[in-house]
Design a protein around this motif. Structure first.
Motif, PDB file in Angstrom:
ATOM      1  N   UNK A 150      58.343  31.123  30.548  1.00 33.51           N
ATOM      2  CA  UNK A 150      57.157  31.696  31.075  1.00 33.51           C
ATOM      3  C   UNK A 150      56.743  33.117  30.808  1.00 33.51           C
ATOM      4  N   UNK A 151      57.994  33.878  30.631  1.00 36.78           N
ATOM      5  CA  UNK A 151      57.801  35.302  30.431  1.00 36.78           C
ATOM      6  C   UNK A 151      56.997  35.722  28.950  1.00 36.78           C
ATOM      7  N   UNK A 152      56.781  36.747  28.786  1.00 39.85           N
ATOM      8  CA  UNK A 152      56.268  37.357  27.626  1.00 39.85           C
ATOM      9  C   UNK A 152      54.813  37.644  27.544  1.00 39.85           C
ATOM     10  N   UNK A 153      54.411  37.702  26.178  1.00 38.91           N
ATOM     11  CA  UNK A 153      52.746  38.108  26.136  1.00 38.91           C
ATOM     12  C   UNK A 153      51.807  37.069  26.639  1.00 38.91           C
ATOM     13  N   UNK A 154      50.728  37.451  27.531  1.00 40.99           N
ATOM     14  CA  UNK A 154      49.625  36.609  27.967  1.00 40.99           C
ATOM     15  C   UNK A 154      48.426  36.878  27.142  1.00 40.99           C
ATOM     16  N   UNK A 155      48.083  36.144  26.395  1.00 41.82           N
ATOM     17  CA  UNK A 155      47.122  36.039  25.361  1.00 41.82           C
ATOM     18  C   UNK A 155      45.540  35.722  26.018  1.00 41.82           C
ATOM     19  N   UNK A 156      44.679  36.580  26.004  1.00 48.98           N
ATOM     20  CA  UNK A 156      43.324  36.413  26.436  1.00 48.98           C
ATOM     21  C   UNK A 156      43.246  36.643  27.916  1.00 48.98           C
ATOM     22  N   UNK A 157      42.503  35.994  28.621  1.00 46.25           N
ATOM     23  CA  UNK A 157      42.350  35.928  30.152  1.00 46.25           C
ATOM     24  C   UNK A 157      41.845  36.926  30.775  1.00 46.25           C
ATOM     25  N   UNK A 158      42.031  37.372  31.708  1.00 44.11           N
ATOM     26  CA  UNK A 158      41.402  38.289  32.530  1.00 44.11           C
ATOM     27  C   UNK A 158      42.574  38.897  33.798  1.00 44.11           C
ATOM     28  N   UNK A 159      42.311  39.980  34.085  1.00 48.84           N
ATOM     29  CA  UNK A 159      43.172  40.776  35.124  1.00 48.84           C
ATOM     30  C   UNK A 159      42.550  40.958  36.334  1.00 48.84           C
ATOM     31  N   UNK A 160      43.145  40.352  37.501  1.00 43.75           N
ATOM     32  CA  UNK A 160      42.515  40.526  39.029  1.00 43.75           C
ATOM     33  C   UNK A 160      43.442  41.609  39.471  1.00 43.75           C
ATOM     34  N   UNK A 161      43.054  42.597  40.210  1.00 50.20           N
ATOM     35  CA  UNK A 161      43.750  43.082  41.087  1.00 50.20           C
ATOM     36  C   UNK A 161      43.626  42.707  42.629  1.00 50.20           C
ATOM     37  N   UNK A 162      44.573  42.703  43.212  1.00 49.42           N
ATOM     38  CA  UNK A 162      44.848  42.219  44.785  1.00 49.42           C
ATOM     39  C   UNK A 162      45.788  43.008  45.494  1.00 49.42           C
ATOM     40  N   UNK A 163      46.126  42.932  46.737  1.00 50.79           N
ATOM     41  CA  UNK A 163      46.949  43.434  47.516  1.00 50.79           C
ATOM     42  C   UNK A 163      48.499  42.836  47.332  1.00 50.79           C
ATOM     43  N   UNK A 164      49.435  43.439  47.680  1.00 51.81           N
ATOM     44  CA  UNK A 164      50.993  42.830  47.443  1.00 51.81           C
ATOM     45  C   UNK A 164      50.948  41.549  48.379  1.00 51.81           C
ATOM     46  N   UNK A 165      50.367  41.775  49.731  1.00 57.65           N
ATOM     47  CA  UNK A 165      50.516  40.404  50.435  1.00 57.65           C
ATOM     48  C   UNK A 165      49.889  39.419  49.960  1.00 57.65           C
ATOM     49  N   UNK A 166      48.703  39.509  49.558  1.00 54.65           N
ATOM     50  CA  UNK A 166      47.971  38.488  48.460  1.00 54.65           C
ATOM     51  C   UNK A 166      48.802  37.703  47.713  1.00 54.65           C
ATOM     52  N   UNK A 167      49.506  38.852  46.785  1.00 51.68           N
ATOM     53  CA  UNK A 167      50.218  38.044  45.442  1.00 51.68           C
ATOM     54  C   UNK A 167      51.419  37.133  46.214  1.00 51.68           C
ATOM     55  N   UNK A 168      52.062  37.518  47.292  1.00 52.67           N
ATOM     56  CA  UNK A 168      53.222  36.836  47.713  1.00 52.67           C
ATOM     57  C   UNK A 168      52.464  35.403  48.456  1.00 52.67           C
ATOM     58  N   UNK A 169      51.520  35.614  48.838  1.00 47.48           N
ATOM     59  CA  UNK A 169      50.441  34.300  49.401  1.00 47.48           C
ATOM     60  C   UNK A 169      50.182  33.466  48.433  1.00 47.48           C
ATOM     61  N   UNK A 170      49.703  33.867  47.322  1.00 45.93           N
ATOM     62  CA  UNK A 170      49.357  33.095  46.026  1.00 45.93           C
ATOM     63  C   UNK A 170      50.794  32.477  45.433  1.00 45.93           C
ATOM     64  N   UNK A 171      51.877  33.185  45.594  1.00 50.83           N
ATOM     65  CA  UNK A 171      53.119  32.503  44.917  1.00 50.83           C
ATOM     66  C   UNK A 171      53.838  31.587  45.833  1.00 50.83           C
ATOM     67  N   UNK A 172      53.104  31.495  47.306  1.00 55.96           N
ATOM     68  CA  UNK A 172      53.803  30.473  48.107  1.00 55.96           C
ATOM     69  C   UNK A 172      53.162  29.212  47.847  1.00 55.96           C
TER      70      UNK A 172
END
Lengths: 282, 229
Positions: free
Chosen positions: B141-163
């Motif tokens: 899954x690592x590598x280049x991400x083609x297309x798409x859109x980048x969203x910014x969030x807080x660090x705790x939010x990214x930990x929550x999303x990974x849960x």
């Protein structure tokens, strides 16, 4: 000799105005907070650790850059002096060696203060002791809010004044308001750091150890005794301890808004207040 | 549910004590030797072995073995300089990809979005990235991400999303097909078929983020219903 003096707004000698801490969540910074003693309010923002330009870079610790702005007009000498003071006071509370070759940037803004930012507030103009205290506390709150710069203590500040009712009758009061300033014969801001790793610190009530970092206590007559200074410091330490406990409450409640005792008791569980863009014209 | 301020002593004691983010061991203190360095909720595992401070923050500080989303900003020699949101730019070697040799290197341009793993993060050195899994040496899954859109969030939010048990991504995925990559540096890459789905994902992440909004599941469902999808 301290007697129970009648203050203009009816407060007790050791009573502070209602404290408000609001975590502003400003857009392009890492942490921000607004701290107020009643109507004396300051705003601070923090960014870091971020990229630093080579001229300011240090190989062993993060560079702390602080700028202070008055409510009106451009920052002058007083703002510069205050920024130097803030650096001396906040620096010891941060573990800057954990992030070498980076920048920690703090901006402090006074949200009140009549006329220009000039003067150190003898007659209530510009940077009086309460405003300086609210600025230091706002910077501490912004550091707590950001959570990205490791800290080894929390810095709390409070102003103390000496009221005179006549010759020989004096009282030390906590958190003098702007209206009380003309009646003071002495006063200043006391800044303490609360940390459990202080080498020579005294324990207060049920808070962590505290030590005095900085003060600008002065007497209008130019002379004061050791006992007067000790009394002022003791009163300030008590007030700072209460501010520390308010900080602690604010992290669980996302901000604190104490109301005055005369109004009905509102629950202090309140997140950011309504946006009052009309009132604030900065 | 105990909240601590920085500079407070923490009652962490164990034979094999492991200190997580926000805690520091201090010497020459009378009682106990673990101090908190940030404000937040003090948490520990059931057997009191691992302790950490749960707090939120917006600024990423790199730590090894964390998956992050970076944006290529420049070529440097055989590799690239990547912006991962930390104080210093990270360096990604040209050979740090699955099956890369001196002759066949991936073709990354300035502005490409990558999903990478932090392989080296030390306070005195620039962070380094790798685009393959540490154990298997495969892309995973690592590598280049083609297309798409980048969203910014807080660090705790990214930990929550990974849960796995968090409600938001399954809620959105049930409505429309969705591809997402979550970086621990507060960046989320989203790819959907239509712009309105991408906008919905972006707005939901902003609304549920504890840093601004902090909606729970019921409020999020109601909010999603107001969006035109």
């Amino acid at each position: 000799m301290s007697t129970r003096h009648k203050r203009l707004d009816g407060r007790a000698n050791d009573e502070m105005r209602p404290i408000s801490i609001v975590y502003e969540a400003l857009d392009r910074v890492d942490g921000s907070a607004k701290f107020g003693f009643g109507q004396t309010v300051s705003l601070a923002s923090l960014s870091g650790p971020l990229e630093v330009r080579t001229a300011l870079e240090s190989p062993s610790h993060a560079t702390l850059e602080i700028s202070v702005r008055p409510l009106a007009s451009l920052p002058g000498t007083n703002s510069r002096a205050l920024a130097t003071t803030l650096k001396a006071v906040l620096g010891p509370s941060l573990l800057l060696t954990h992030h070498p070759r980076t920048l920690v940037q703090i901006v402090g803004q006074a949200l009140c203060g009549s006329d220009s930012g000039g003067g150190l507030g003898g007659t209530g103009r510009g940077w009086n002791a309460s405003l300086v205290a609210s600025l230091v506390n706002a910077c501490s709150a912004a550091l707590i809010n950001a959570g990205s710069v490791p800290m080894k203590g929390v810095v709390c500040a409070v102003a103390v004044g000496r009221l005179s009712d006549g010759p020989g009758v004096h009282a030390m009061v906590l958190d003098p308001s702007e209206a009380e300033l003309p009646a003071l014969v002495g006063g200043g801001c006391f800044v303490f750091m609360f940390s459990s790793v202080l080498p020579h610190a005294e324990e207060t009530a049920d808070v962590t150890h505290a030590a005095l970092l900085w003060t600008n206590y002065t007497a209008t007559s130019g002379v004061f005794e050791d006992s007067e200074f000790a009394e002022a410091q003791e009163l300030a330490l008590e007030g700072a301890g209460r501010i520390w406990r308010t900080f602690k409450d604010s992290i669980s409640k996302h901000g604190v808004q104490e109301v005055e005792k005369t109004k009905a008791e509102k629950p202090s569980r309140q997140s950011s207040p309504e946006i009052d863009d009309d009132k604030m014209e900065i | 549910m105990s909240f601590v301020l920085p500079g407070e002593l923490v009652p962490a004691q164990h034979v094999n004590l492991k200190l997580g983010p926000g805690l520091l061991q201090v010497s020459d203190v009378k009682n106990g030797s673990v101090m908190s360095t940030r404000a937040g909720e003090l948490k520990h595992t059931a057997n009191n072995r691992e302790w950490w401070i749960e707090g939120n923050s917006r600024r990423y500080v790199p730590a090894p073995q964390e998956s992050v989303i970076g944006v290529v900003i420049a070529r440097s020699g055989e590799g690239w300089r990547v912006d991962i949101g930390s104080a210093h730019f990270a360096s990604l070697d040209g050979l740090a990809f699955e099956g890369a040799t001196k002759r066949s290197r991936p073709n990354l341009k300035v502005g490409s979005v990558l999903y990478a793993r932090v392989s080296l993060a030390h306070k005195d050195m620039e962070p380094e990235l790798e685009c393959f899994d540490a154990q298997t040496r495969k892309a995973e899954g690592f590598g280049e991400l083609k297309g798409g859109f980048l969203v910014r969030c807080s660090l705790q939010m990214s930990r929550m999303l990974l849960d796995q048990s968090h409600f938001l991504l399954p809620l959105l995925g049930a409505r429309f097909p969705l591809e997402v990559a979550i970086g621990l540096n507060g960046r989320v890459w989203v790819s959907t078929k239509e712009p309105k789905y991408t906008i919905a994902v972006s707005r939901c992440i902003e609304a549920v983020d504890p840093d601004g909004g902090g909606m729970d599941e019921r409020a999020a469902k109601k909010f999603l219903a107001t969006l035109d999808i």
